[in-house]
Design an enzyme around this catalytic site. Structure first.
Site, mmCIF file in Angstrom:
data_model
loop_
_atom_site.group_PDB
_atom_site.id
_atom_site.type_symbol
_atom_site.label_atom_id
_atom_site.label_comp_id
_atom_site.label_asym_id
_atom_site.label_seq_id
_atom_site.Cartn_x
_atom_site.Cartn_y
_atom_site.Cartn_z
ATOM 1 N N GLN A 101 41.826 96.029 -34.448
ATOM 2 C CA GLN A 101 40.847 95.189 -33.733
ATOM 3 C C GLN A 101 41.589 94.262 -32.773
ATOM 4 O O GLN A 101 40.975 93.597 -31.950
ATOM 5 C CB GLN A 101 40.056 94.328 -34.723
ATOM 6 C CG GLN A 101 39.284 95.111 -35.754
ATOM 7 C CD GLN A 101 38.680 94.192 -36.790
ATOM 8 O OE1 GLN A 101 37.624 93.604 -36.585
ATOM 9 N NE2 GLN A 101 39.377 94.030 -37.897
ATOM 10 N N HIS A 119 39.074 97.163 -29.715
ATOM 11 C CA HIS A 119 38.566 96.067 -28.859
ATOM 12 C C HIS A 119 39.329 95.917 -27.554
ATOM 13 O O HIS A 119 39.268 94.861 -26.929
ATOM 14 C CB HIS A 119 38.605 94.741 -29.645
ATOM 15 C CG HIS A 119 37.692 94.723 -30.826
ATOM 16 N ND1 HIS A 119 37.829 93.840 -31.864
ATOM 17 C CD2 HIS A 119 36.621 95.500 -31.137
ATOM 18 C CE1 HIS A 119 36.869 94.068 -32.768
ATOM 19 N NE2 HIS A 119 36.142 95.071 -32.354
ATOM 20 N N GLY A 186 44.599 91.972 -42.949
ATOM 21 C CA GLY A 186 44.424 90.775 -42.111
ATOM 22 C C GLY A 186 43.168 90.762 -41.277
ATOM 23 O O GLY A 186 43.217 90.402 -40.099
HETATM 24 C C1 BV8 Z 1 28.507 95.570 -30.387
HETATM 25 C C2 BV8 Z 1 37.332 90.392 -27.961
HETATM 26 C C3 BV8 Z 1 26.569 96.739 -29.686
HETATM 27 C C4 BV8 Z 1 38.631 90.410 -27.444
HETATM 28 C C5 BV8 Z 1 36.268 90.524 -30.073
HETATM 29 C C6 BV8 Z 1 24.310 88.852 -32.685
HETATM 30 C C7 BV8 Z 1 24.382 88.860 -31.295
HETATM 31 C C8 BV8 Z 1 25.230 89.729 -30.587
HETATM 32 C C9 BV8 Z 1 26.004 90.634 -31.289
HETATM 33 C C10 BV8 Z 1 25.925 90.607 -32.668
HETATM 34 C C11 BV8 Z 1 25.097 89.737 -33.372
HETATM 35 N N1 BV8 Z 1 25.267 89.974 -34.706
HETATM 36 C C12 BV8 Z 1 26.170 90.945 -34.867
HETATM 37 C C13 BV8 Z 1 26.568 91.345 -33.643
HETATM 38 C C14 BV8 Z 1 27.532 92.381 -33.365
HETATM 39 C C15 BV8 Z 1 28.840 91.689 -32.980
HETATM 40 C C16 BV8 Z 1 29.411 91.025 -34.209
HETATM 41 O O1 BV8 Z 1 29.900 91.708 -35.072
HETATM 42 N N2 BV8 Z 1 29.343 89.681 -34.271
HETATM 43 C C17 BV8 Z 1 29.874 89.004 -35.453
HETATM 44 C C18 BV8 Z 1 30.582 87.722 -35.022
HETATM 45 C C19 BV8 Z 1 28.725 88.757 -36.419
HETATM 46 N N3 BV8 Z 1 29.672 92.753 -32.520
HETATM 47 C C20 BV8 Z 1 29.686 93.057 -31.216
HETATM 48 O O2 BV8 Z 1 29.087 92.439 -30.353
HETATM 49 C C21 BV8 Z 1 30.483 94.299 -30.854
HETATM 50 N N4 BV8 Z 1 29.706 95.119 -30.000
HETATM 51 O O3 BV8 Z 1 28.038 95.389 -31.484
HETATM 52 O O4 BV8 Z 1 27.874 96.238 -29.386
HETATM 53 C C22 BV8 Z 1 26.182 97.577 -28.557
HETATM 54 C C23 BV8 Z 1 26.108 98.960 -28.750
HETATM 55 C C24 BV8 Z 1 25.684 99.744 -27.693
HETATM 56 C C25 BV8 Z 1 25.378 99.168 -26.443
HETATM 57 C C26 BV8 Z 1 25.489 97.792 -26.265
HETATM 58 C C27 BV8 Z 1 25.896 96.984 -27.323
HETATM 59 C C28 BV8 Z 1 31.745 93.902 -30.130
HETATM 60 C C29 BV8 Z 1 32.696 93.245 -31.097
HETATM 61 C C30 BV8 Z 1 34.029 92.963 -30.408
HETATM 62 C C31 BV8 Z 1 34.074 91.522 -30.041
HETATM 63 N N5 BV8 Z 1 35.357 91.221 -29.467
HETATM 64 N N6 BV8 Z 1 37.323 90.164 -29.420
HETATM 65 C C32 BV8 Z 1 39.247 89.066 -27.616
HETATM 66 O O5 BV8 Z 1 38.866 88.114 -26.931
HETATM 67 O O6 BV8 Z 1 40.113 89.038 -28.474
HETATM 68 S S1 BV8 Z 1 36.087 90.085 -31.692
HETATM 69 C C33 BV8 Z 1 37.437 89.311 -32.360
HETATM 70 O O7 BV8 Z 1 37.171 89.372 -33.779
HETATM 71 C C34 BV8 Z 1 38.790 89.990 -32.204
HETATM 72 O O8 BV8 Z 1 38.744 91.217 -31.523
HETATM 73 C C35 BV8 Z 1 39.210 90.236 -33.638
HETATM 74 O O9 BV8 Z 1 40.006 91.332 -33.754
HETATM 75 C C36 BV8 Z 1 37.897 90.455 -34.270
HETATM 76 C C37 BV8 Z 1 37.855 90.446 -35.766
HETATM 77 O O10 BV8 Z 1 38.444 89.253 -36.243
HETATM 78 P P1 BV8 Z 1 39.676 89.416 -37.276
HETATM 79 O O11 BV8 Z 1 40.672 90.310 -36.657
HETATM 80 O O12 BV8 Z 1 39.143 89.789 -38.603
HETATM 81 O O13 BV8 Z 1 40.291 87.968 -37.262
HETATM 82 P P2 BV8 Z 1 39.780 86.692 -38.093
HETATM 83 O O14 BV8 Z 1 40.464 85.511 -37.524
HETATM 84 O O15 BV8 Z 1 38.284 86.739 -38.193
HETATM 85 O O16 BV8 Z 1 40.333 86.950 -39.572
HETATM 86 C C38 BV8 Z 1 41.728 86.938 -39.807
HETATM 87 C C39 BV8 Z 1 41.900 87.397 -41.253
HETATM 88 O O17 BV8 Z 1 43.297 87.499 -41.510
HETATM 89 C C40 BV8 Z 1 41.330 86.440 -42.266
HETATM 90 O O18 BV8 Z 1 40.674 87.186 -43.281
HETATM 91 C C41 BV8 Z 1 42.563 85.728 -42.821
HETATM 92 O O19 BV8 Z 1 42.386 85.396 -44.203
HETATM 93 C C42 BV8 Z 1 43.607 86.785 -42.694
HETATM 94 N N7 BV8 Z 1 44.975 86.285 -42.504
HETATM 95 C C43 BV8 Z 1 45.378 85.224 -41.771
HETATM 96 N N8 BV8 Z 1 46.728 85.135 -41.812
HETATM 97 C C44 BV8 Z 1 47.167 86.184 -42.559
HETATM 98 C C45 BV8 Z 1 46.055 86.926 -42.996
HETATM 99 N N9 BV8 Z 1 46.157 88.026 -43.775
HETATM 100 C C46 BV8 Z 1 47.393 88.414 -44.128
HETATM 101 N N10 BV8 Z 1 48.528 87.763 -43.741
HETATM 102 C C47 BV8 Z 1 48.445 86.652 -42.964
HETATM 103 N N11 BV8 Z 1 49.567 86.013 -42.578
#
Ligand code: BV8
Ligand code: ZN
Length: 249
Positions: A101, A119, A186
């Site tokens: 991702q 992504h 992660g």
């Molecule tokens: C889609 C962009 C449909 C690039 C990202 C309401 C309105 C609109 C949309 C939605 C909605 N409800 C749901 C949705 C769908 C939406 C969504 O999922 N929203 C979420 C927030 C609820 N998804 C979308 O919109 C997707 N598209 O659905 O399109 C569609 C279909 C057809 C036609 C039209 C439309 C698009 C999703 C992509 C969004 N882009 N990023 C950028 O700017 O970077 S998302 C962003 O979050 C990043 O890409 C990232 O990769 C992604 C996921 O986050 P994580 O990688 O999990 O990172 P996070 O910080 O959350 O967690 C880190 C983890 O690591 C934690 O668990 C932590 O404990 C752990 N950690 C930390 N340190 C360590 C560790 N683990 C191990 N070792 C360590 N040292």
């Protein structure tokens, strides 16, 4: 269930295909801020304000400022032992793919050969209108226009509300649906459709192991969760797997 490395290692010993889904947590040790954790990017910014097409149309300069700040930060960091352990894994099993991702290119920089970018990639630019890739330089106060159609140039990443690249999601589903071991490293398991990919591996009877600092919504379908930092835990487990493999040969 708390990770018991011997079970995971014996599964890896017999695995033909191993697939890894990674999130921002694997890059944390490289100094790339995560999104939702302590000090996460979304702490200071609201995703709707920056990572959406409407945010870009509303204020392209602000969105570009954010991405150029992140691109500058990412261009100065290096892959960490967590990324390197996955390169090692790729050399130890017949078939291995990393589904990420992340947009930071660190899996490719570390030498992973099979990387599926769900992504996009923050280092690439494309036209907002026609999608054509753009090789020129971008400054937030001088956003270039597409030479083909005049559209605004944007980062080649997937924003909220935008579909993921068709080829990437299709390939990710194919790999998840036919693997023997599926690692989740992660990720908070919140963003869809990426967060549903582990469920495909589950339904294909793969062995699921999660590497995270804490439990996530994905933990409940995993056979085990290894709590700890990915840059420590992954080299430890994959290092033991390599030793077991070497003792057998
Ligand atoms: C889609 C962009 C449909 C690039 C990202 C309401 C309105 C609109 C949309 C939605 C909605 N409800 C749901 C949705 C769908 C939406 C969504 O999922 N929203 C979420 C927030 C609820 N998804 C979308 O919109 C997707 N598209 O659905 O399109 C569609 C279909 C057809 C036609 C039209 C439309 C698009 C999703 C992509 C969004 N882009 N990023 C950028 O700017 O970077 S998302 C962003 O979050 C990043 O890409 C990232 O990769 C992604 C996921 O986050 P994580 O990688 O999990 O990172 P996070 O910080 O959350 O967690 C880190 C983890 O690591 C934690 O668990 C932590 O404990 C752990 N950690 C930390 N340190 C360590 C560790 N683990 C191990 N070792 C360590 N040292
Ligand atoms: Zn164009």
């Amino acid at each position: 269930m708390n990770g018991n490395s011997s079970e995971l290692i014996s599964r890896l010993m017999n695995a033909r295909s191993v697939v890894v889904l990674t999130g921002a947590g694997i890059s944390a040790a490289s100094g790339v801020p995560t999104f939702r954790g302590e000090g996460g990017l979304w702490k200071n910014y609201r995703p709707e304000e920056l990572a959406t097409p409407s945010a870009f149309l509303r204020d392209a300069g602000l969105v570009w400022e954010w991405y150029l700040w992140r691109r500058d930060l990412i261009s100065q960091v290096k892959p960490n032992p967590g990324h390197q352990a996955l390169v090692e894994l790729e050399n130890l099993v017949p078939d291995c793919a990393v589904i990420t991702q992340n947009v930071d290119n660190l899996h490719q920089d570390s030498g992973s050969r099979k990387v599926i970018e769900l992504h996009g990639n923050i280092m690439r630019n494309k036209c907002f209108e026609c999608g054509k890739m753009y090789q020129g330089e971008v400054k937030s106060d001088a956003i270039p226009h597409c030479p083909e159609c005049g559209g605004l140039i944007r980062p080649d990443v997937v924003w909220f509300g935008e579909p993921l690249p068709e080829h990437a999601i299709r390939e990710a589903h194919q790999y998840a649906g036919k693997c023997d071991v599926f690692l989740i490293v992660g990720t908070s398991g919140i963003v869809e459709p990426a967060a549903s990919i582990p469920f495909i591996a589950r339904s294909a009877n793969a062995y699921l192991a999660e590497f995270n600092l804490n439990s996530t919504p994905i933990s409940e379908i995993c056979d085990e969760t290894f709590f700890g930092e990915a840059d420590k835990k992954l080299p430890e487990i994959i290092g033991d797997f390599k030793k077991r493999k070497r003792n057998l040969s």
